[in-house]
Design a protein around this motif. Sequence first.
Motif, PDB file in Angstrom:
ATOM      1  N   LEU A   1      -6.775   3.478 -13.225  1.00  0.00           N
ATOM      2  CA  LEU A   1      -6.114   4.764 -13.005  1.00  0.00           C
ATOM      3  C   LEU A   1      -5.830   5.001 -11.520  1.00  0.00           C
ATOM      4  O   LEU A   1      -4.766   5.515 -11.156  1.00  0.00           O
ATOM      5  N   ASP A   2      -6.778   4.620 -10.655  1.00  0.00           N
ATOM      6  CA  ASP A   2      -6.576   4.776  -9.209  1.00  0.00           C
ATOM      7  C   ASP A   2      -5.389   3.955  -8.731  1.00  0.00           C
ATOM      8  O   ASP A   2      -4.563   4.424  -7.928  1.00  0.00           O
ATOM      9  N   ASN A   3      -5.281   2.727  -9.179  1.00  0.00           N
ATOM     10  CA  ASN A   3      -4.166   1.879  -8.794  1.00  0.00           C
ATOM     11  C   ASN A   3      -2.846   2.387  -9.351  1.00  0.00           C
ATOM     12  O   ASN A   3      -1.815   2.249  -8.702  1.00  0.00           O
TER      13      ASN A   3
ATOM     14  N   LEU B   1      -5.644 -15.967 -14.482  1.00  0.00           N
ATOM     15  CA  LEU B   1      -5.548 -14.671 -13.824  1.00  0.00           C
ATOM     16  C   LEU B   1      -5.761 -14.863 -12.328  1.00  0.00           C
ATOM     17  O   LEU B   1      -6.548 -15.709 -11.902  1.00  0.00           O
ATOM     18  N   ILE B   2      -5.075 -14.073 -11.540  1.00  0.00           N
ATOM     19  CA  ILE B   2      -5.186 -14.145 -10.087  1.00  0.00           C
ATOM     20  C   ILE B   2      -5.922 -12.926  -9.576  1.00  0.00           C
ATOM     21  O   ILE B   2      -5.604 -11.793  -9.933  1.00  0.00           O
ATOM     22  N   LYS B   3      -6.909 -13.132  -8.742  1.00  0.00           N
ATOM     23  CA  LYS B   3      -7.697 -12.046  -8.156  1.00  0.00           C
ATOM     24  C   LYS B   3      -6.981 -11.518  -6.924  1.00  0.00           C
ATOM     25  O   LYS B   3      -6.711 -12.244  -5.978  1.00  0.00           O
ATOM     26  N   PHE B   4      -6.665 -10.236  -6.911  1.00  0.00           N
ATOM     27  CA  PHE B   4      -5.986  -9.621  -5.778  1.00  0.00           C
ATOM     28  C   PHE B   4      -6.995  -8.903  -4.885  1.00  0.00           C
ATOM     29  O   PHE B   4      -8.061  -8.478  -5.356  1.00  0.00           O
ATOM     30  N   PRO B   5      -6.697  -8.725  -3.613  1.00  0.00           N
ATOM     31  CA  PRO B   5      -7.663  -8.127  -2.678  1.00  0.00           C
ATOM     32  C   PRO B   5      -7.931  -6.647  -2.894  1.00  0.00           C
ATOM     33  O   PRO B   5      -8.868  -6.106  -2.340  1.00  0.00           O
ATOM     34  N   ASN B   6      -7.114  -5.966  -3.689  1.00  0.00           N
ATOM     35  CA  ASN B   6      -7.311  -4.527  -3.887  1.00  0.00           C
ATOM     36  C   ASN B   6      -8.195  -4.228  -5.094  1.00  0.00           C
ATOM     37  O   ASN B   6      -8.012  -3.240  -5.779  1.00  0.00           O
TER      38      ASN B   6
ATOM     39  N   LYS C   1      -7.708  14.586 -14.840  1.00  0.00           N
ATOM     40  CA  LYS C   1      -6.352  14.667 -14.277  1.00  0.00           C
ATOM     41  C   LYS C   1      -5.709  13.286 -14.221  1.00  0.00           C
ATOM     42  O   LYS C   1      -4.535  13.112 -14.558  1.00  0.00           O
ATOM     43  N   SER C   2      -6.475  12.300 -13.787  1.00  0.00           N
ATOM     44  CA  SER C   2      -5.940  10.940 -13.680  1.00  0.00           C
ATOM     45  C   SER C   2      -5.553  10.391 -15.044  1.00  0.00           C
ATOM     46  O   SER C   2      -4.509   9.742 -15.204  1.00  0.00           O
ATOM     47  N   PHE C   3      -6.393  10.666 -16.033  1.00  0.00           N
ATOM     48  CA  PHE C   3      -6.089  10.159 -17.368  1.00  0.00           C
ATOM     49  C   PHE C   3      -4.869  10.860 -17.942  1.00  0.00           C
ATOM     50  O   PHE C   3      -4.060  10.238 -18.644  1.00  0.00           O
ATOM     51  N   ASN C   4      -4.701  12.147 -17.632  1.00  0.00           N
ATOM     52  CA  ASN C   4      -3.508  12.865 -18.083  1.00  0.00           C
ATOM     53  C   ASN C   4      -2.244  12.309 -17.446  1.00  0.00           C
ATOM     54  O   ASN C   4      -1.205  12.208 -18.098  1.00  0.00           O
ATOM     55  N   ARG C   5      -2.328  11.951 -16.169  1.00  0.00           N
ATOM     56  CA  ARG C   5      -1.169  11.327 -15.512  1.00  0.00           C
ATOM     57  C   ARG C   5      -0.788  10.033 -16.217  1.00  0.00           C
ATOM     58  O   ARG C   5       0.389   9.728 -16.407  1.00  0.00           O
ATOM     59  N   PHE C   6      -1.825   9.272 -16.581  1.00  0.00           N
ATOM     60  CA  PHE C   6      -1.581   8.022 -17.301  1.00  0.00           C
ATOM     61  C   PHE C   6      -0.885   8.291 -18.630  1.00  0.00           C
ATOM     62  O   PHE C   6       0.116   7.631 -18.971  1.00  0.00           O
TER      63      PHE C   6
ATOM     64  N   ILE D   1      -2.110   5.553  -9.797  1.00  0.00           N
ATOM     65  CA  ILE D   1      -1.726   6.678  -8.946  1.00  0.00           C
ATOM     66  C   ILE D   1      -1.142   6.189  -7.624  1.00  0.00           C
ATOM     67  O   ILE D   1      -0.110   6.661  -7.147  1.00  0.00           O
ATOM     68  N   ARG D   2      -1.816   5.196  -7.018  1.00  0.00           N
ATOM     69  CA  ARG D   2      -1.352   4.675  -5.729  1.00  0.00           C
ATOM     70  C   ARG D   2       0.023   4.025  -5.850  1.00  0.00           C
ATOM     71  O   ARG D   2       0.869   4.173  -4.966  1.00  0.00           O
ATOM     72  N   SER D   3       0.262   3.352  -6.951  1.00  0.00           N
ATOM     73  CA  SER D   3       1.546   2.667  -7.132  1.00  0.00           C
ATOM     74  C   SER D   3       2.696   3.630  -7.337  1.00  0.00           C
ATOM     75  O   SER D   3       3.864   3.295  -7.112  1.00  0.00           O
ATOM     76  N   ASN D   4       2.364   4.864  -7.762  1.00  0.00           N
ATOM     77  CA  ASN D   4       3.411   5.881  -7.997  1.00  0.00           C
ATOM     78  C   ASN D   4       3.642   6.775  -6.800  1.00  0.00           C
ATOM     79  O   ASN D   4       4.540   7.609  -6.794  1.00  0.00           O
ATOM     80  N   ASN D   5       2.776   6.653  -5.777  1.00  0.00           N
ATOM     81  CA  ASN D   5       2.922   7.478  -4.573  1.00  0.00           C
ATOM     82  C   ASN D   5       3.743   6.745  -3.505  1.00  0.00           C
ATOM     83  O   ASN D   5       3.924   5.565  -3.530  1.00  0.00           O
TER      84      ASN D   5
END
Length: 387
Positions: free
Chosen positions: A379-381, A352-357, A165-170, A383-387
């Motif tokens: 993919l998780d990020n 590159l900058i390392k982010f806490p998430n 499902k996540s890959f399909n959203r992508f 989804i979260r960025s689109n919610n």
Amino acid sequence: MKNRNVILTGAGTVIPWGAPSTDKLTDILRQDSIFINDKGEPIGEYLYSLLKTQMGKRRAYNTPNFESILHFIELLFEYKKSRYSMSSSFFRINDFFLIDPEIQNKLEIYESQKLDKRLDTSFGTKRLIANEYYYYELYLHFTFLIKKEIEKYETVEEKYHELNKSFNRFLHQVKGENGIVRFYTLNYDYLVPKISNLKFFDGYDEKTGKMNVKKIIEDDYIDCYYHLHGSFKLNFIGEKSNDYSVCYVQKNFVQNNLIPSNIITGYNKPERILNETFYEFYQKMIEDLIKANKIYIIGYSFNDMHVNAALKRALKKGSAKITVVDKCSLEDFHLKYDKIIDSNPDYDMNKLIKFPNTYQMTTEALKAKAYLNGLNDFLDNLIRSNN
């Protein structure tokens, strides 16, 4: 005009679905118990040890893998069937070491062992059989072992439902409202078309199984899924068929015969691409990368010179935005990514900058960013960025 979005995937893309790693495929060839000597020792392990010893002498960064083993076998096949005698003054291998009499004697012990041709070591009952060539049979056997591993993860299981499902959203986000997805893979599987809601054209006529070259060339605005390095759905002449009774004569740049194969592997990839119908896919990828609005590079090692050349050409034009998804350290990322960077600073990701998430990305490059904590995290990020 539709937005052209190109996705290029390598072996790292399908790891979340249980695909075997390069190391696992290498171990399978090393541990094979069919092609053995009189002491029961696998020839895969012996060939691996020869390559590893030589790479160690040269302090090479890379270690032997299944592709270098297959290349070694192909060279042994060529020289064993040549009219020249196999000698230390004649025979050279890809890492430029000589086959001395001791190595030659050990190989001959392996070659002298009788093989049961009824064993499940080939691509079917109708393929071309050349019993006189030990290394021909060994090559086909090893590629068949890889095929069986591919089939294990190519079957979509219920436990990957959320990942699918996540890959399909992508994919749908990449496509957007007015776009197309031009999907190119270096893998041999059909996983993506199986799990995707998009209807991909794979380059072949549904009725005949033959490549539809006219449609590949002319239908430039359809969603496609093209295998740059072939697949195990094909026979030895590039058709979607189980008939292996015929094959094209494939040659390398010095006009030595290559072992017929439905996948492109080893170190003869450029020659195989030029000799095979796969050239149509490679040529189309070059065109798509130049025309692309966005390019997604997922799980690719940046080790294929012909693919890197196409990417470098696209970056020189500088019109596309690039997203790289991988699972590696910053150091390894730079070793890989720098292979395609030329002189366009818009794509420079040296810092590159390392982010806490938990994911890493660049904030400096104008047209490039990288996510280095794997496809799942990307993919998780997303989804979260689109919610």
